[in-house]
Design a protein around this motif. Structure first.
Motif, PDB file in Angstrom:
ATOM      1  N   LEU A   6       0.727  -1.227   0.055  1.00  0.00           N
ATOM      2  CA  LEU A   6      -0.052  -0.016   0.027  1.00  0.00           C
ATOM      3  C   LEU A   6       0.784   1.259  -0.003  1.00  0.00           C
ATOM      4  CD1 LEU A   6      -2.365  -1.611   2.857  1.00  0.00           C
ATOM      5  CD2 LEU A   6      -3.209  -0.508   0.462  1.00  0.00           C
ATOM      6  N   ASP A   7       0.592   2.401  -0.724  1.00  0.00           N
ATOM      7  CA  ASP A   7       1.061   3.507  -0.663  1.00  0.00           C
ATOM      8  C   ASP A   7       0.469   4.609  -0.103  1.00  0.00           C
ATOM      9  OD1 ASP A   7       2.188   5.977  -1.283  1.00  0.00           O
ATOM     10  OD2 ASP A   7       2.267   5.907  -3.502  1.00  0.00           O
ATOM     11  N   PRO A   8       1.124   4.891   1.418  1.00  0.00           N
ATOM     12  CA  PRO A   8       0.361   5.662   2.109  1.00  0.00           C
ATOM     13  C   PRO A   8      -0.286   7.040   1.446  1.00  0.00           C
ATOM     14  CG  PRO A   8       2.380   5.343   3.129  1.00  0.00           C
ATOM     15  CD  PRO A   8       2.448   4.783   1.803  1.00  0.00           C
ATOM     16  N   ARG A   9       0.274   7.745   0.440  1.00  0.00           N
ATOM     17  CA  ARG A   9      -0.136   8.646  -0.273  1.00  0.00           C
ATOM     18  C   ARG A   9      -1.568   8.619  -0.921  1.00  0.00           C
ATOM     19  NH1 ARG A   9       4.473   9.794  -4.487  1.00  0.00           N
ATOM     20  NH2 ARG A   9       3.839   7.531  -4.705  1.00  0.00           N
ATOM     21  N   ASN A  10      -2.033   7.272  -1.152  1.00  0.00           N
ATOM     22  CA  ASN A  10      -3.206   6.998  -1.948  1.00  0.00           C
ATOM     23  C   ASN A  10      -4.123   6.769  -0.688  1.00  0.00           C
ATOM     24  OD1 ASN A  10      -2.046   7.113  -4.371  1.00  0.00           O
ATOM     25  ND2 ASN A  10      -1.565   5.078  -4.412  1.00  0.00           N
ATOM     26  N   LEU A  11      -3.968   6.875   0.401  1.00  0.00           N
ATOM     27  CA  LEU A  11      -4.952   6.395   1.412  1.00  0.00           C
ATOM     28  C   LEU A  11      -5.636   7.579   2.338  1.00  0.00           C
ATOM     29  CD1 LEU A  11      -2.820   3.485   3.010  1.00  0.00           C
ATOM     30  CD2 LEU A  11      -4.699   3.458   1.424  1.00  0.00           C
ATOM     31  N   MET A  23      -0.955  22.847  11.751  1.00  0.00           N
ATOM     32  CA  MET A  23       0.168  22.130  11.366  1.00  0.00           C
ATOM     33  C   MET A  23       1.414  23.044  11.363  1.00  0.00           C
ATOM     34  SD  MET A  23      -0.036  19.057   8.640  1.00  0.00           S
ATOM     35  CE  MET A  23      -0.658  17.408   8.870  1.00  0.00           C
ATOM     36  N   THR A  24       2.373  22.577  11.926  1.00  0.00           N
ATOM     37  CA  THR A  24       3.763  23.519  11.816  1.00  0.00           C
ATOM     38  C   THR A  24       4.248  23.094  10.385  1.00  0.00           C
ATOM     39  OG1 THR A  24       5.140  21.805  12.538  1.00  0.00           O
ATOM     40  CG2 THR A  24       4.306  23.152  14.103  1.00  0.00           C
ATOM     41  N   PRO A  25       4.898  23.912   9.803  1.00  0.00           N
ATOM     42  CA  PRO A  25       5.652  23.593   8.361  1.00  0.00           C
ATOM     43  C   PRO A  25       6.396  22.063   8.361  1.00  0.00           C
ATOM     44  CG  PRO A  25       6.030  25.845   8.793  1.00  0.00           C
ATOM     45  CD  PRO A  25       5.475  25.142   9.912  1.00  0.00           C
ATOM     46  N   GLU A  26       6.991  22.086   9.428  1.00  0.00           N
ATOM     47  CA  GLU A  26       7.917  20.585   9.636  1.00  0.00           C
ATOM     48  C   GLU A  26       6.610  19.476   9.584  1.00  0.00           C
ATOM     49  OE1 GLU A  26       8.893  23.290  11.847  1.00  0.00           O
ATOM     50  OE2 GLU A  26      10.194  23.629  10.147  1.00  0.00           O
ATOM     51  N   GLU A  27       5.835  19.632  10.244  1.00  0.00           N
ATOM     52  CA  GLU A  27       4.713  18.343  10.481  1.00  0.00           C
ATOM     53  C   GLU A  27       4.038  18.459   9.057  1.00  0.00           C
ATOM     54  OE1 GLU A  27       3.285  18.832  15.144  1.00  0.00           O
ATOM     55  OE2 GLU A  27       2.464  20.325  13.276  1.00  0.00           O
ATOM     56  N   ALA A  28       3.960  19.417   8.269  1.00  0.00           N
ATOM     57  CA  ALA A  28       3.165  19.364   6.999  1.00  0.00           C
ATOM     58  C   ALA A  28       4.084  18.489   6.220  1.00  0.00           C
ATOM     59  CB  ALA A  28       2.831  20.626   6.391  1.00  0.00           C
ATOM     60  N   LYS A  29       5.461  18.526   6.179  1.00  0.00           N
ATOM     61  CA  LYS A  29       6.372  17.850   5.330  1.00  0.00           C
ATOM     62  C   LYS A  29       6.635  16.479   5.527  1.00  0.00           C
ATOM     63  CE  LYS A  29       9.272  21.511   5.053  1.00  0.00           C
ATOM     64  NZ  LYS A  29      10.516  22.001   4.953  1.00  0.00           N
ATOM     65  N   ALA A  30       6.085  15.882   6.783  1.00  0.00           N
ATOM     66  CA  ALA A  30       6.739  14.629   7.413  1.00  0.00           C
ATOM     67  C   ALA A  30       5.900  13.639   6.338  1.00  0.00           C
ATOM     68  CB  ALA A  30       6.412  14.347   8.634  1.00  0.00           C
ATOM     69  N   PRO A  31       6.847  12.414   5.707  1.00  0.00           N
ATOM     70  CA  PRO A  31       6.176  11.388   4.985  1.00  0.00           C
ATOM     71  C   PRO A  31       5.207  10.443   5.939  1.00  0.00           C
ATOM     72  CG  PRO A  31       8.439  11.088   5.368  1.00  0.00           C
ATOM     73  CD  PRO A  31       8.353  12.338   6.108  1.00  0.00           C
ATOM     74  N   LEU A  32       4.095  10.528   4.927  1.00  0.00           N
ATOM     75  CA  LEU A  32       3.242   9.268   5.760  1.00  0.00           C
ATOM     76  C   LEU A  32       3.764   7.722   5.903  1.00  0.00           C
ATOM     77  CD1 LEU A  32      -0.102  10.686   4.440  1.00  0.00           C
ATOM     78  CD2 LEU A  32       0.729  10.822   6.758  1.00  0.00           C
ATOM     79  N   LYS A  33       3.111   7.224   6.867  1.00  0.00           N
ATOM     80  CA  LYS A  33       3.296   5.799   7.107  1.00  0.00           C
ATOM     81  C   LYS A  33       1.966   5.032   7.137  1.00  0.00           C
ATOM     82  CE  LYS A  33       6.092   5.624  10.736  1.00  0.00           C
ATOM     83  NZ  LYS A  33       5.839   7.303  11.067  1.00  0.00           N
TER      84      LYS A  33
END
Ligand code: ZN
Length: 345
Positions: free
Chosen positions: A86-91, A118-128
């Motif tokens: 599964l690709d987290p970006r599709n979920l 969200m802080t800018p850092e939080e917005a950039k973190a990759p999803l799992k």
């Protein structure tokens, strides 16, 4: 496309294929001489040929990617373990069905804040995948009555036809299963015995096809699966793998098998003789049931016939309807003529 719609919308993650298996078994019973289910859950249908001198195994996997419930949190939210790639970006912001004591619809979201806070850092973190949870709209008590750890969860998405295409969840590999069923419907005289297998647990490592092929001990194997069509904006022709509308793809190689080159040539010739549009495919990463079939006993020549598919492993997997029909036609013609081929190396 009614059958493809039913195949797409019926649930069946790897290891929990019982509902999709029942549907496919019913379809195969209309088309084959005998139908059985092995201990792994593969459906194996035999359509006897005139001489029966060769055994040809055709295999399309019935399982789909999804999740199992791994934990029930306070307030009844569900945590998940992935089944398949599964690709987290599709979920993000998707709907799912939790197959508990009854089918329950839920919302799939990552455990994070709305973008507004969200802080800018939080917005950039990759999803799992482990970030995600399911909101069933039920209390913890109600949830625990209806859901157990280990219950399967599937993506919830309606099947649609639009323009020349059709889209839905689990086109990987219900499109391949459709091609198998349709080819069996079309086939006329054939010498070889055809073993049509709807295999289980492909998405977790070609497991069903391994035991299926071991039991059948085929002389020739043909996997029926989808392949990547990376043919939209932002792609380059060199890396597109396949393109929608250019016909079914005859696989030369992927990371699980290298097709028998004589089978590849034979399939091409059959396509050309019957004026079926086709394309050639090399997939850098990924595999099909062919990777399992070729390695049982002392080996077996294999090839894969692929249905080009956009957005693979999302819930909007998209195929071209003409490619699908041409794949079935090419497979039927191949099976009628396969006894004439010599695939010894
Ligand atoms: Zn597949």
């Amino acid at each position: 496309m009614e059958l493809l719609k039913k195949l797409s919308q019926t649930p069946g993650i790897s290891g929990r294929e019982e509902r999709i298996r029942a549907l496919i078994k019913e379809e195969l019973e209309k088309l084959a001489d005998t139908v059985s289910v092995d201990a792994m859950g593969n459906v194996i249908a035999l359509k006897k040929g005139k001489s029966g001198r060769q055994k040809v195994m055709i295999s399309g996997h019935m399982d789909e990617i999804g999740f199992i419930v791994s934990h029930i949190e306070e307030k009844g939210f569900l945590r998940l373990s992935p089944v398949g790639g599964l690709d987290p970006r599709n979920l993000v912001a998707q709907r799912v069905v939790v197959h508990g004591r009854e089918d329950l619809r839920g919302i799939l979201m990552p455990a994070s804040k709305p973008v507004h806070i969200m802080t800018p850092e939080e917005a950039k973190a990759p999803l799992k995948v482990s970030d995600f949870y399911v909101d069933l709209g039920l209390s913890q008590e109600e949830t625990e009555k209806l859901v157990r750890i280990g219950d399967p969860v599937t993506l919830d998405r309606d099947f649609i036809e639009f323009g020349a295409n059709a889209s839905g969840k689990a086109m990987d590999d219900r499109a391949g299963v459709w091609v198998m069923l349709e080819a069996l419907r079309q086939i006329k005289d054939h010498e070889a015995d055809i073993y049509a297998v709807a295999s289980v647990q492909e998405e977790v490592g070609l497991r069903g096809a391994t035991t299926g092929a071991y039991g059948i001990h085929p002389d020739i194997g043909v996997a029926l699966d989808v392949t990547l069509a990376v043919d939209g904006p932002g792609s380059s022709k060199q890396f597109q793998v396949s393109a929608l509308g250019e016909g079914p793809a005859i696989k030369i190689m992927d990371s699980a098998s290298i097709s028998n080159y004589k089978l590849v040539d034979f399939m091409r010739t059959i396509a050309e003789e019957n004026h079926v549009k086709y394309q050639m495919e090399i997939l850098p990463r990924g595999g099909t049931d062919a990777g399992a079939i070729e390695r049982v006993h002392t080996g077996c020549p294999v090839v894969t016939l692929s249905v080009p598919t956009r957005y693979v492993h999302s819930n909007v997997e998209t195929i071209n309807k003409e490619d699908l029909k041409n794949a079935a036609l090419l497979l039927a013609k191949f099976l009628e003529n396969v006894h004439k081929g010599d695939f010894t190396l």
